[in-house]
Write a protein that holds these residues in place. Structure first.
Motif, PDB file in Angstrom:
ATOM      1  N   SER A 118       0.825  -1.208   0.000  1.00 21.88           N
ATOM      2  CA  SER A 118       0.000   0.000   0.000  1.00 21.88           C
ATOM      3  C   SER A 118       0.857   1.254   0.000  1.00 21.88           C
ATOM      4  CB  SER A 118      -0.932   0.011   1.211  1.00 21.88           C
ATOM      5  OG  SER A 118      -0.178   0.123   2.394  1.00 21.88           O
ATOM      6  N   LYS A 119       0.316   2.268  -0.646  1.00 18.96           N
ATOM      7  CA  LYS A 119       0.944   3.584  -0.684  1.00 18.96           C
ATOM      8  C   LYS A 119      -0.131   4.585  -0.278  1.00 18.96           C
ATOM      9  CE  LYS A 119       4.789   3.689  -3.782  1.00 18.96           C
ATOM     10  NZ  LYS A 119       5.373   4.431  -4.868  1.00 18.96           N
ATOM     11  N   PRO A 120      -0.389   4.720   1.007  1.00 24.64           N
ATOM     12  CA  PRO A 120      -1.497   5.572   1.427  1.00 24.64           C
ATOM     13  C   PRO A 120      -1.357   7.028   0.992  1.00 24.64           C
ATOM     14  CG  PRO A 120      -0.259   4.745   3.327  1.00 24.64           C
ATOM     15  CD  PRO A 120       0.305   4.105   2.104  1.00 24.64           C
ATOM     16  N   HIS A 121      -0.147   7.557   0.956  1.00 28.71           N
ATOM     17  CA  HIS A 121       0.003   8.955   0.560  1.00 28.71           C
ATOM     18  C   HIS A 121      -0.447   9.180  -0.878  1.00 28.71           C
ATOM     19  CE1 HIS A 121       3.790   7.180  -0.821  1.00 28.71           C
ATOM     20  NE2 HIS A 121       3.851   8.172  -1.685  1.00 28.71           N
ATOM     21  N   ARG A 122      -0.208   8.203  -1.727  1.00 27.75           N
ATOM     22  CA  ARG A 122      -0.610   8.340  -3.123  1.00 27.75           C
ATOM     23  C   ARG A 122      -2.124   8.212  -3.279  1.00 27.75           C
ATOM     24  NH1 ARG A 122       2.026   5.183  -8.255  1.00 27.75           N
ATOM     25  NH2 ARG A 122       1.112   6.533  -9.811  1.00 27.75           N
ATOM     26  N   SER A 123      -2.708   7.200  -2.629  1.00 27.69           N
ATOM     27  CA  SER A 123      -4.149   7.031  -2.750  1.00 27.69           C
ATOM     28  C   SER A 123      -4.876   8.194  -2.102  1.00 27.69           C
ATOM     29  CB  SER A 123      -4.594   5.697  -2.144  1.00 27.69           C
ATOM     30  OG  SER A 123      -4.327   5.664  -0.757  1.00 27.69           O
ATOM     31  N   GLY A 124      -4.307   8.776  -1.058  1.00 24.78           N
ATOM     32  CA  GLY A 124      -4.912   9.946  -0.420  1.00 24.78           C
ATOM     33  C   GLY A 124      -4.945  11.132  -1.364  1.00 24.78           C
ATOM     34  N   LYS A 125      -3.878  11.337  -2.104  1.00 24.48           N
ATOM     35  CA  LYS A 125      -3.841  12.433  -3.080  1.00 24.48           C
ATOM     36  C   LYS A 125      -4.861  12.198  -4.183  1.00 24.48           C
ATOM     37  CE  LYS A 125       0.957  13.760  -2.360  1.00 24.48           C
ATOM     38  NZ  LYS A 125       2.301  13.837  -2.939  1.00 24.48           N
ATOM     39  N   MET A 126      -4.986  10.956  -4.622  1.00 19.62           N
ATOM     40  CA  MET A 126      -5.952  10.625  -5.663  1.00 19.62           C
ATOM     41  C   MET A 126      -7.357  10.914  -5.141  1.00 19.62           C
ATOM     42  SD  MET A 126      -6.496   9.227  -8.744  1.00 19.62           S
ATOM     43  CE  MET A 126      -5.164   8.138  -9.155  1.00 19.62           C
ATOM     44  N   PHE A 127      -7.642  10.498  -3.916  1.00 22.16           N
ATOM     45  CA  PHE A 127      -8.966  10.746  -3.342  1.00 22.16           C
ATOM     46  C   PHE A 127      -9.241  12.246  -3.291  1.00 22.16           C
ATOM     47  CE2 PHE A 127     -12.146  11.402  -0.123  1.00 22.16           C
ATOM     48  CZ  PHE A 127     -13.030  10.348  -0.319  1.00 22.16           C
ATOM     49  N   ASP A 128      -8.246  13.017  -2.839  1.00 18.64           N
ATOM     50  CA  ASP A 128      -8.422  14.472  -2.745  1.00 18.64           C
ATOM     51  C   ASP A 128      -8.689  15.096  -4.109  1.00 18.64           C
ATOM     52  OD1 ASP A 128      -8.032  14.276  -0.029  1.00 18.64           O
ATOM     53  OD2 ASP A 128      -5.941  14.974  -0.085  1.00 18.64           O
ATOM     54  N   ARG A 129      -8.040  14.590  -5.157  1.00 24.72           N
ATOM     55  CA  ARG A 129      -8.288  15.120  -6.498  1.00 24.72           C
ATOM     56  C   ARG A 129      -9.705  14.823  -6.964  1.00 24.72           C
ATOM     57  NH1 ARG A 129      -2.660  13.613  -8.315  1.00 24.72           N
ATOM     58  NH2 ARG A 129      -3.586  11.586  -8.670  1.00 24.72           N
ATOM     59  N   PHE A 130     -10.197  13.641  -6.636  1.00 29.31           N
ATOM     60  CA  PHE A 130     -11.557  13.280  -7.028  1.00 29.31           C
ATOM     61  C   PHE A 130     -12.589  14.053  -6.212  1.00 29.31           C
ATOM     62  CE2 PHE A 130     -11.844   9.410  -9.811  1.00 29.31           C
ATOM     63  CZ  PHE A 130     -10.519   9.393 -10.192  1.00 29.31           C
ATOM     64  N   ASP A 131     -12.292  14.286  -4.943  1.00 27.91           N
ATOM     65  CA  ASP A 131     -13.219  14.991  -4.038  1.00 27.91           C
ATOM     66  C   ASP A 131     -13.088  16.500  -4.245  1.00 27.91           C
ATOM     67  OD1 ASP A 131     -14.926  15.743  -1.983  1.00 27.91           O
ATOM     68  OD2 ASP A 131     -13.481  15.308  -0.398  1.00 27.91           O
ATOM     69  N   ALA A 132     -13.599  16.974  -5.375  1.00 29.12           N
ATOM     70  CA  ALA A 132     -13.411  18.368  -5.792  1.00 29.12           C
ATOM     71  C   ALA A 132     -13.980  19.373  -4.797  1.00 29.12           C
ATOM     72  CB  ALA A 132     -14.043  18.585  -7.164  1.00 29.12           C
ATOM     73  N   ASP A 133     -15.084  19.043  -4.148  1.00 31.63           N
ATOM     74  CA  ASP A 133     -15.689  20.004  -3.221  1.00 31.63           C
ATOM     75  C   ASP A 133     -15.175  19.861  -1.791  1.00 31.63           C
ATOM     76  OD1 ASP A 133     -16.981  17.741  -2.274  1.00 31.63           O
ATOM     77  OD2 ASP A 133     -18.994  18.385  -2.868  1.00 31.63           O
ATOM     78  N   GLY A 134     -14.247  18.924  -1.562  1.00 27.68           N
ATOM     79  CA  GLY A 134     -13.637  18.769  -0.240  1.00 27.68           C
ATOM     80  C   GLY A 134     -14.591  18.264   0.828  1.00 27.68           C
TER      81      GLY A 134
END
Length: 163
Positions: free
Chosen positions: A110-126
């Protein structure tokens, strides 16, 4: 036994993906990594000619065309894909096997920092969640990038229509 089966599934999946990548690249040889300037500049004169580019392409093709018939069979493409997948798997094991036991645990993969960034990019409205609209918008953006939108020298369809 579970670890061996898990690794076998990973290697098998990687083989299929790599074979697909070879086919998708149309790339005789589909190296995956771009050749360096020095590799392309075969005569070392500091400039790359079309002939040098063509020679590199022919060499890559010949490397995969193991029977020398001038055509790439499914077997040749599959063999190249398996070879690339094995190399990739070896590098991944070397890079991620934190405890040096020769196998990868779920934690090492697992690479949590990478998946976290991906999630943040998808979650446009935060909001902390991804709506279907956000998911589709992010997917469309990634698809557009794959069509050359952000590659130097390439224009997206929208940019082409504007010109």
């Amino acid at each position: 036994m579970k670890k061996a089966a898990f690794i076998a599934v990973i290697v098998g999946t990687a083989s299929l993906i790599a074979t697909g990548a070879v086919l998708a690249k149309g790339g005789p040889g589909g190296q995956g990594m771009r050749p360096s300037f020095e590799e392309l500049d075969a005569d070392g004169n500091g400039e790359i000619t079309q002939a040098e580019m063509d020679a590199m392409k022919a060499a890559r093709f010949a490397k995969v065309d193991t029977n020398g018939d001038g055509q790439l069979s499914l077997e040749e493409l599959t063999a190249r894909g398996v070879q690339k997948a094995a190399t990739h798997a070896e590098k991944m094991l070397e890079r991620r096997d934190a405890n040096g036991d020769g196998v990868l645990s779920a934690d090492e993969l697992s690479k949590p920092h990478r998946s976290g960034k991906m999630f943040d990019r998808f979650d446009a409205d935060g909001s902390g969640t991804i709506s279907q609209e956000e998911f589709e918008e992010a997917s469309n953006q990634m698809h557009q990038r794959g069509k050359g939108k952000h590659r130097p020298g390439h224009q997206s369809e929208a940019e082409t229509e504007q010109n």
